[in-house]
Design an enzyme around this catalytic site. Sequence first.
Site, PDB file in Angstrom:
ATOM      1  N   LEU A  47       0.867  -1.207   0.066  1.00  0.00           N
ATOM      2  CA  LEU A  47       0.035  -0.120   0.093  1.00  0.00           C
ATOM      3  C   LEU A  47       0.885   1.120   0.158  1.00  0.00           C
ATOM      4  CD1 LEU A  47      -2.793  -0.789   2.647  1.00  0.00           C
ATOM      5  CD2 LEU A  47      -3.117  -0.502   0.355  1.00  0.00           C
ATOM      6  N   ASP A  48       0.623   2.350  -0.663  1.00  0.00           N
ATOM      7  CA  ASP A  48       1.308   3.390  -0.758  1.00  0.00           C
ATOM      8  C   ASP A  48       1.511   4.156   0.679  1.00  0.00           C
ATOM      9  OD1 ASP A  48       1.965   3.208  -3.641  1.00  0.00           O
ATOM     10  OD2 ASP A  48       0.090   3.761  -3.929  1.00  0.00           O
ATOM     11  N   ALA A  49       2.770   4.939   0.732  1.00  0.00           N
ATOM     12  CA  ALA A  49       2.650   5.494   2.244  1.00  0.00           C
ATOM     13  C   ALA A  49       1.303   6.409   2.401  1.00  0.00           C
ATOM     14  CB  ALA A  49       3.778   6.346   2.246  1.00  0.00           C
TER      15      ALA A  49
END
Length: 195
Positions: A47-49
């Site tokens: 999951l992206d930051a």
Amino acid sequence: CNSTTRMLIAFHKPYGVLSQFTEEAGSEYRTLAEYDFPKNVNPIGRLDADSEGLLLLSDEGELNHQLLNPKFEHRRTYLVQVENIPMLTTLKQLENGIIIQGYRTLPCTALRIDAPDIPERVPPVRFRASIPTSWLSLELIEGKNRQVRRMTAAVGHPTLRLIRVKIGDFALGTLTEGTWRELTAQERERIISSR
């Protein structure tokens, strides 16, 4: 590894945390290293930051292929807060597949939903007072880099907040942000065998 050591963990990843254990030089983001995971587990996918929600970690390398390759049609469900209120024709566009970065996305499910009963994000989402926002539920069987954000932007509704709430038939449920737990054999089945 033998079956007694197989470990599958569900983590509620907060905003601002990278889906990796090593820091990136110059990055302001935190990493998974601060959450005291067992040794030898690695994230399955990412999951992206700036995204939140369900992240799986495991000590089984082969699960990566099984859960991430689109040919296995492994479902992932996201709650997405977007700018403005998409029309039904726009949702249909998302469902039928749209071109992002020269690639046509696979068919998905896109629904407008009521705002979910969830805590405010920290830091709060920045939105413009003059522009309403709405929430969508998107169910995809693929997860290319920043795909949900690119999809909603392509149809004119930039993503403000993105939370993965389900993988296969396993839902994030009441797992609080920043906490993790090992999954039971039954929960593991709900993830791995659901299509």
